[in-house]
Design an enzyme around this catalytic site. Structure first.
Site, PDB file in Angstrom:
ATOM      1  N   ASN A  59      59.751  37.591 -52.380  1.00 53.23           N
ATOM      2  CA  ASN A  59      58.986  37.153 -51.211  1.00 53.23           C
ATOM      3  C   ASN A  59      58.098  38.290 -50.695  1.00 53.23           C
ATOM      4  OD1 ASN A  59      59.719  36.990 -47.761  1.00 53.23           O
ATOM      5  ND2 ASN A  59      58.312  35.579 -48.748  1.00 53.23           N
ATOM      6  N   GLY A  60      56.895  37.882 -50.274  1.00 56.04           N
ATOM      7  CA  GLY A  60      55.972  38.807 -49.623  1.00 56.04           C
ATOM      8  C   GLY A  60      54.597  38.776 -50.243  1.00 56.04           C
ATOM      9  N   ASP A  61      53.643  38.228 -49.467  1.00 54.53           N
ATOM     10  CA  ASP A  61      52.221  38.287 -49.836  1.00 54.53           C
ATOM     11  C   ASP A  61      51.809  37.398 -51.006  1.00 54.53           C
ATOM     12  OD1 ASP A  61      52.091  40.109 -47.806  1.00 54.53           O
ATOM     13  OD2 ASP A  61      51.868  41.866 -49.088  1.00 54.53           O
ATOM     14  N   GLY A  64      55.431  32.114 -47.494  1.00 60.57           N
ATOM     15  CA  GLY A  64      55.500  31.920 -46.051  1.00 60.57           C
ATOM     16  C   GLY A  64      54.143  31.694 -45.426  1.00 60.57           C
ATOM     17  N   ARG A  65      53.569  32.773 -44.884  1.00 64.07           N
ATOM     18  CA  ARG A  65      52.386  32.639 -44.041  1.00 64.07           C
ATOM     19  C   ARG A  65      51.209  31.932 -44.699  1.00 64.07           C
ATOM     20  NH1 ARG A  65      52.192  38.778 -42.862  1.00 64.07           N
ATOM     21  NH2 ARG A  65      52.932  38.606 -45.002  1.00 64.07           N
ATOM     22  N   CYS A  96      65.361  39.787 -40.247  1.00 66.38           N
ATOM     23  CA  CYS A  96      64.465  39.608 -39.102  1.00 66.38           C
ATOM     24  C   CYS A  96      64.254  40.935 -38.371  1.00 66.38           C
ATOM     25  CB  CYS A  96      65.029  38.559 -38.142  1.00 66.38           C
ATOM     26  SG  CYS A  96      63.941  38.321 -36.727  1.00 66.38           S
ATOM     27  N   ALA A 129      60.535  30.944 -37.971  1.00 66.79           N
ATOM     28  CA  ALA A 129      60.893  30.471 -36.633  1.00 66.79           C
ATOM     29  C   ALA A 129      59.647  29.910 -35.949  1.00 66.79           C
ATOM     30  CB  ALA A 129      61.473  31.625 -35.819  1.00 66.79           C
ATOM     31  N   PRO A 153      61.586  30.447 -44.579  1.00 65.19           N
ATOM     32  CA  PRO A 153      61.967  30.060 -43.214  1.00 65.19           C
ATOM     33  C   PRO A 153      61.069  30.795 -42.224  1.00 65.19           C
ATOM     34  CG  PRO A 153      63.528  31.679 -44.084  1.00 65.19           C
ATOM     35  CD  PRO A 153      62.560  31.361 -45.193  1.00 65.19           C
ATOM     36  N   LYS A 168      69.088  36.483 -47.067  1.00 64.36           N
ATOM     37  CA  LYS A 168      67.676  36.888 -47.121  1.00 64.36           C
ATOM     38  C   LYS A 168      67.547  38.221 -46.405  1.00 64.36           C
ATOM     39  CE  LYS A 168      62.975  35.282 -46.012  1.00 64.36           C
ATOM     40  NZ  LYS A 168      62.550  35.952 -44.789  1.00 64.36           N
TER      41      LYS A 168
HETATM   42  C1  LIG Z   1      56.071  33.336 -37.569  1.00 62.88           C
HETATM   43  C2  LIG Z   1      57.107  33.807 -38.548  1.00 62.88           C
HETATM   44  C3  LIG Z   1      58.430  33.462 -38.349  1.00 62.88           C
HETATM   45  C4  LIG Z   1      59.414  33.902 -39.249  1.00 62.88           C
HETATM   46  N1  LIG Z   1      60.712  33.514 -39.050  1.00 62.88           N
HETATM   47  C5  LIG Z   1      61.658  33.839 -39.971  1.00 62.88           C
HETATM   48  C6  LIG Z   1      62.987  33.327 -39.867  1.00 62.88           C
HETATM   49  O1  LIG Z   1      63.332  32.585 -38.946  1.00 62.88           O
HETATM   50  N2  LIG Z   1      63.877  33.718 -40.827  1.00 62.88           N
HETATM   51  C7  LIG Z   1      63.530  34.544 -41.862  1.00 62.88           C
HETATM   52  O2  LIG Z   1      64.370  34.854 -42.717  1.00 62.88           O
HETATM   53  N3  LIG Z   1      62.279  35.010 -41.994  1.00 62.88           N
HETATM   54  C8  LIG Z   1      61.339  34.668 -41.091  1.00 62.88           C
HETATM   55  N4  LIG Z   1      60.052  35.101 -41.271  1.00 62.88           N
HETATM   56  C9  LIG Z   1      59.695  35.885 -42.469  1.00 62.88           C
HETATM   57  C10 LIG Z   1      59.236  34.982 -43.620  1.00 62.88           C
HETATM   58  O3  LIG Z   1      60.281  34.139 -44.052  1.00 62.88           O
HETATM   59  C11 LIG Z   1      58.762  35.833 -44.821  1.00 62.88           C
HETATM   60  O4  LIG Z   1      59.822  36.642 -45.239  1.00 62.88           O
HETATM   61  C12 LIG Z   1      57.574  36.720 -44.483  1.00 62.88           C
HETATM   62  O5  LIG Z   1      56.603  36.018 -43.737  1.00 62.88           O
HETATM   63  C13 LIG Z   1      56.927  37.298 -45.757  1.00 62.88           C
HETATM   64  O6  LIG Z   1      56.448  36.280 -46.600  1.00 62.88           O
HETATM   65  P1  LIG Z   1      54.877  35.891 -46.680  1.00 62.88           P
HETATM   66  O7  LIG Z   1      54.118  37.165 -46.995  1.00 62.88           O
HETATM   67  O8  LIG Z   1      54.781  34.867 -47.775  1.00 62.88           O
HETATM   68  O9  LIG Z   1      54.518  35.348 -45.333  1.00 62.88           O
HETATM   69  C14 LIG Z   1      59.059  34.700 -40.361  1.00 62.88           C
HETATM   70  C15 LIG Z   1      57.717  35.044 -40.549  1.00 62.88           C
HETATM   71  C16 LIG Z   1      56.745  34.616 -39.670  1.00 62.88           C
HETATM   72  C17 LIG Z   1      55.311  34.993 -39.920  1.00 62.88           C
END
Ligand SMILES: Cc1cc2nc3c(=O)[nH]c(=O)nc-3n(C[C@H](O)[C@H](O)[C@H](O)COP(=O)(O)O)c2cc1C
Length: 317
Positions: A200-202, A224-225, A100, A18, A16, A139
């Site tokens: 989750n993460g990276d 995510g990213r 968050c 935002a 997820p 989460k």
């Molecule tokens: C722009 C942005 C918005 C995010 N919004 C949420 C959110 O609404 N709810 C949530 O649980 N995590 C949110 N996250 C965190 C991601 O879900 C995820 O946990 C985090 O980016 C790490 O994963 P990644 O390394 O694959 O990006 C957000 C992350 C980013 C970069």
């Protein structure tokens, strides 16, 4: 992975985010192989006070395998908002945000602030589980900061309260999105609870996804990213999890074609004005790595109509 009676195959989850994971984004993610998608976080107070803007964030397609993510910290409010969402939107699950890091969110005691109060986190889940007949998931992050207890207390509380699955992002609240995610905490959570654990993460490639499964024993990976403007990452991970051979990276023409379709889906749902503004960031990522990416990004950021965006794209085709 199975969350109660919901089978999630391949065990690949779109994070997820935002401002990113709206309906158009989630439909693209699913099309490319994410088997479970979660809405951006939604304010429980916004639901309870019936704010039109909050409900707007909850647009979803029929039969979308979607969890709606809520943030809040008053157990009765989270439970009430969950019941309203369950009735009106009919998602397959409710996810509660306990990770968050944003100051505005933690100031109200929501999101990652719940890491400082595991008992309250448990109470939120207990009340919510009692109010809805769909799975309630959580989460969260590794810890509040390096000096505070890790999330193992919280995950024990929420599991005992009835959480059906737990996602762990391996960073502390203090780290926001910097540094490296600690996958050791994902492994520790997996060893602590018996409900499914989503790591989750990276995760940035199929090889990294595989390594996360191997290193942590997690039941699913969440991306995510790295998938922003790059849904091919879902395709690559899904294929690798299914034992299929990797495909070539997308050509520029393919990237543009999907960016176009994604933008069209956003405009169809939000209108041209909002659709373009809210998708600018993602559009830039679709073209990441192009020789003139920075200049193209600037031009897209200035474009305020579909026609203007098409003109920018025409310069790179
Ligand atoms: C722009 C942005 C918005 C995010 N919004 C949420 C959110 O609404 N709810 C949530 O649980 N995590 C949110 N996250 C965190 C991601 O879900 C995820 O946990 C985090 O980016 C790490 O994963 P990644 O390394 O694959 O990006 C957000 C992350 C980013 C970069």
């Amino acid at each position: 992975m199975r969350i109660n009676n919901i089978l999630i195959v391949p065990p690949l989850v779109a994070a997820p985010m935002a401002g990113i994971t709206d309906q158009a984004n989630r439909l693209i993610a699913r099309e490319f192989g994410a088997a479970w998608v979660i809405s951006e976080m939604i304010s429980c107070k916004g639901i309870i006070y019936d704010q039109a803007k909050t409900w707007e964030l909850l647009a979803m397609e029929a039969n979308e395998p979607l969890a709606v993510q809520l943030f809040g910290s008053v157990p009765a409010e989270v439970a009430e908002a969950a019941a309203m969402v369950a009735e009106k939107i009919k998602p397959l699950a409710i996810d509660i945000n306990m990770g968050c890091p944003t100051p505005k969110i933690v100031k109200g005691g929501d999101g990652a602030a719940l890491l400082l109060n595991p008992k309250l986190a448990g109470e939120i889940v207990r009340r919510t589980v009692a109010m809805v007949n769909i799975p309630v998931t959580v989460k969260t992050r590794k810890a509040w900061d390096a000096n505070s207890p890790d999330c193992l207390g919280l995950v024990r509380e929420v599991e005992a309260a009835g959480a059906a699955a737990i996602t762990i992002h391996g960073r502390t609240r203090d780290q926001f999105y910097s540094g490296k995610a600690d996958w050791g905490i994902i492994r520790a959570v997996k060893a602590t609870v018996s409900v499914p654990v989503i790591g989750n993460g990276d995760v940035t490639s199929a090889a990294e996804a595989k390594r996360m499964f191997e290193d942590t024993g997690c039941d699913a990976v969440m991306v995510g990213r790295a998938a922003i403007g790059n849904p091919w990452l879902y395709r690559d991970i899904a294929r690798s999890l299914q034992g299929l051979a990797p495909l070539l990276p997308p050509s520029l023409a393919e990237r543009l074609a999907v960016a176009r379709r994604h933008l069209a889906m956003a405009i169809e749902r939000k209108g041209e004005y909002r659709g373009i503004r809210e998708m600018r960031l993602q559009l830039a990522w679709y073209l990441k790595g192009l020789p003139r990416a920075a200049r193209i990004r600037d031009a897209i950021n200035k474009a305020d109509s579909l026609e203007a965006i098409e003109q920018v794209w025409a310069t790179i085709e």
